[in-house]
Design a protein around this motif. Structure first.
Motif, PDB file in Angstrom:
ATOM      1  N   GLY A  58      -8.588  49.091  16.619  1.00 33.13           N
ATOM      2  CA  GLY A  58      -8.438  48.847  15.279  1.00 33.13           C
ATOM      3  C   GLY A  58      -8.604  47.604  15.024  1.00 33.13           C
ATOM      4  N   LYS A  59      -8.771  46.954  13.916  1.00 36.57           N
ATOM      5  CA  LYS A  59      -9.106  45.593  13.593  1.00 36.57           C
ATOM      6  C   LYS A  59      -8.043  44.631  13.239  1.00 36.57           C
ATOM      7  N   ARG A 113      -3.764  43.703   9.432  1.00 41.68           N
ATOM      8  CA  ARG A 113      -2.507  43.274   8.783  1.00 41.68           C
ATOM      9  C   ARG A 113      -1.678  42.407   9.701  1.00 41.68           C
ATOM     10  N   HIS A 152       1.619  50.638  10.216  1.00 43.10           N
ATOM     11  CA  HIS A 152       0.076  50.994   9.635  1.00 43.10           C
ATOM     12  C   HIS A 152      -0.228  52.263  10.556  1.00 43.10           C
ATOM     13  N   SER A 190       1.239  55.444   9.574  1.00 44.70           N
ATOM     14  CA  SER A 190       0.854  56.117   8.481  1.00 44.70           C
ATOM     15  C   SER A 190      -0.566  56.731   8.993  1.00 44.70           C
ATOM     16  N   ASP A 229      -1.148  60.609   8.313  1.00 46.27           N
ATOM     17  CA  ASP A 229      -2.424  60.963   7.464  1.00 46.27           C
ATOM     18  C   ASP A 229      -3.178  61.939   8.013  1.00 46.27           C
ATOM     19  N   ARG A 234      -9.981  55.855  15.025  1.00 49.47           N
ATOM     20  CA  ARG A 234     -10.393  54.694  15.807  1.00 49.47           C
ATOM     21  C   ARG A 234     -11.106  55.268  17.190  1.00 49.47           C
ATOM     22  N   GLN A 268       0.530  58.252  -1.255  1.00 45.44           N
ATOM     23  CA  GLN A 268       0.182  59.383  -0.495  1.00 45.44           C
ATOM     24  C   GLN A 268       0.254  60.620  -1.218  1.00 45.44           C
ATOM     25  N   LYS A 273      -1.087  53.013  -1.270  1.00 44.38           N
ATOM     26  CA  LYS A 273      -1.459  53.708  -0.214  1.00 44.38           C
ATOM     27  C   LYS A 273      -2.097  52.447   0.773  1.00 44.38           C
ATOM     28  N   PHE A 326     -10.526  45.909  -0.432  1.00 42.83           N
ATOM     29  CA  PHE A 326     -10.513  46.497   0.899  1.00 42.83           C
ATOM     30  C   PHE A 326     -10.628  48.036   0.664  1.00 42.83           C
TER      31      PHE A 326
HETATM   32  C1  GRG Z   1       4.538  55.465   5.639  1.00 42.42           C
HETATM   33  C2  GRG Z   1       6.758  57.151   5.958  1.00 42.42           C
HETATM   34  C3  GRG Z   1       5.406  56.955   5.948  1.00 42.42           C
HETATM   35  C4  GRG Z   1       4.342  58.075   5.876  1.00 42.42           C
HETATM   36  C5  GRG Z   1       3.052  58.042   5.653  1.00 42.42           C
HETATM   37  C6  GRG Z   1       0.552  59.265   5.436  1.00 42.42           C
HETATM   38  C7  GRG Z   1       1.132  58.280   4.548  1.00 42.42           C
HETATM   39  C8  GRG Z   1       2.561  58.418   4.310  1.00 42.42           C
HETATM   40  C9  GRG Z   1       0.521  57.372   3.859  1.00 42.42           C
HETATM   41  C10 GRG Z   1      -1.260  57.376   4.029  1.00 42.42           C
HETATM   42  C11 GRG Z   1      -1.317  55.834   4.141  1.00 42.42           C
HETATM   43  C12 GRG Z   1      -2.892  55.422   4.503  1.00 42.42           C
HETATM   44  C13 GRG Z   1      -3.597  56.287   5.750  1.00 42.42           C
HETATM   45  C14 GRG Z   1      -3.445  54.696   3.689  1.00 42.42           C
HETATM   46  C15 GRG Z   1      -5.028  54.576   4.391  1.00 42.42           C
HETATM   47  C16 GRG Z   1      -5.135  52.828   4.696  1.00 42.42           C
HETATM   48  C17 GRG Z   1      -6.406  52.377   5.168  1.00 42.42           C
HETATM   49  C18 GRG Z   1      -7.530  51.901   4.260  1.00 42.42           C
HETATM   50  C19 GRG Z   1      -6.621  52.591   6.534  1.00 42.42           C
HETATM   51  C20 GRG Z   1      -7.650  52.144   7.265  1.00 42.42           C
HETATM   52  O1  GRG Z   1      -7.249  50.667   7.491  1.00 42.42           O
HETATM   53  P1  GRG Z   1      -8.180  49.846   8.809  1.00 42.42           P
HETATM   54  O2  GRG Z   1      -9.390  49.988   8.265  1.00 42.42           O
HETATM   55  O3  GRG Z   1      -7.894  50.659   9.901  1.00 42.42           O
HETATM   56  O4  GRG Z   1      -7.467  48.598   8.723  1.00 42.42           O
HETATM   57  P2  GRG Z   1      -7.832  49.982  11.517  1.00 42.42           P
HETATM   58  O5  GRG Z   1      -8.287  51.165  12.404  1.00 42.42           O
HETATM   59  O6  GRG Z   1      -8.863  49.048  11.809  1.00 42.42           O
HETATM   60  O7  GRG Z   1      -6.379  49.560  11.749  1.00 42.42           O
END
Ligand code: GRG
Length: 296
Positions: free
Chosen positions: A46-47, A50, A79, A82, A86, A98, A158, A182, A219
């Motif tokens: 992952g990058k 955050r 992150h 989630s 997800d 990933r 979500q 999200k 983003f």
């Molecule tokens: C937070 C309690 C709680 C439950 C989860 C499933 C859910 C609730 C939320 C979904 C959040 C989600 C998956 C949002 C997408 C965010 C996103 C753009 C992810 C990709 O992020 P990158 O590109 O990934 O930074 P890497 O792998 O590089 O870290």
């Protein structure tokens, strides 16, 4: 403002620091399966965007890496949890993340749910390990993270995302609600938590919040574009998922070209917010630029 800032080496150095801290944050003890499952997703690459944002804002305002690192790790834990949730069959139902099989594919759905829960709980414990910072500031970070995670943040986004799936009439306002919650909420918490730990003034926080909101939306627009234009190998997850699930996206509303332009103008607005810090703001400006130039 021109700058000689070397983003590649900055990101590489910061990623290495974060990898080491994350690796040290969770050891495998009894019952091993849950710790292994948590580490499987947390250490899958992952990058680390955050945590890096948190470290960068803390440094911008004169704080050290040491005071920001526990929160940086907590952000990556949140992150990652989630992403685990997800990917579950009851949510987005994905087999790859990933570049590896998703957590539930390896450990089963029951353990994947619990690994997410455990990472979330441990994230908050991590923040309490912050050294040297006065307790009220640490408490402010805990509040910020809790708000970003719950119904006012990731969870709320979500829910609207799930409700909107397959609907042909999703409006731009609904799409923006989904993504500011999200994706945007945790990115904003990443930027602001670093600032809070360093003792930011209210006007710094307001400026950095605007920076974060702009990069958060940029983003997500780029994420939507990459879902269409990038390969599974580049993304490390199934490509073309949005079209397949009939999801509303920015390219589906505006087209690819207009989406690219919008993302670029949001990045410029974000970079302008950091101009008053001069050369000290070079890292945050370069990270904003990276949001639109990234390929995964
Ligand atoms: C937070 C309690 C709680 C439950 C989860 C499933 C859910 C609730 C939320 C979904 C959040 C989600 C998956 C949002 C997408 C965010 C996103 C753009 C992810 C990709 O992020 P990158 O590109 O990934 O930074 P890497 O792998 O590089 O870290």
């Amino acid at each position: 403002m021109s700058s000689n800032f070397n983003l590649d080496s900055y990101l590489q150095e910061r990623q290495q620091e974060v990898e080491i801290a994350l690796d040290q944050s969770i050891e495998v003890i009894y019952p091993e399966k849950i710790y292994e499952s948590m580490r499987y997703s947390l250490m899958a690459g992952g990058k680390r965007l955050r945590p890096i944002l948190c470290l960068a804002t803390c440094e911008l305002l004169g704080g050290t890496t040491a005071i920001a690192m526990p929160t940086a790790c907590a952000l990556e834990m949140i992150h990652t949890m989630s992403l685990i949730h997800d990917d579950l069959p009851c949510m987005d139902n994905d087999d790859f993340r990933r570049g590896k099989p998703t957590n539930h594919k390896v450990y089963g759905e029951d353990i994947a749910v619990l690994a997410g829960d455990a990472l979330l709980a441990y994230a908050f414990e991590m923040v309490t390990k912050t050294p040297e910072v006065p307790a009220p500031r640490v408490l402010q970070v805990v509040t910020k993270l809790a708000q970003a995670v719950g119904a006012a943040g990731l969870v709320g986004g979500q829910v609207v995302d799930l409700e909107s799936e397959g609907k042909p009439d999703v409006t731009e306002a609904t799409l923006t609600f989904i993504h500011t919650h999200k994706t945007g909420a945790l990115l904003e918490a990443s930027v602001l938590s670093g600032a809070i730990l360093a003792g930011a003034e209210p006007e710094d926080l307001a400026r950095l919040a605007r920076y974060a909101q702009n990069i958060g939306l940029a983003f997500q627009i780029v994420d939507d574009i990459l879902d269409i234009t990038a390969t599974q190998e580049q993304l490390g997850k199934t490509a073309g998922k949005d079209l397949q699930a009939q999801k509303a996206t920015y390219p589906s509303l505006w087209g690819l070209e207009a989406s690219r332009h919008k993302a670029e103008s949001l990045v410029i607005s974000a970079q302008n917010e950091v101009l008053p810090w001069g050369e000290k703001g070079a890292a945050l400006r370069a990270i904003a630029g990276y949001i639109t130039s990234r390929t995964h």
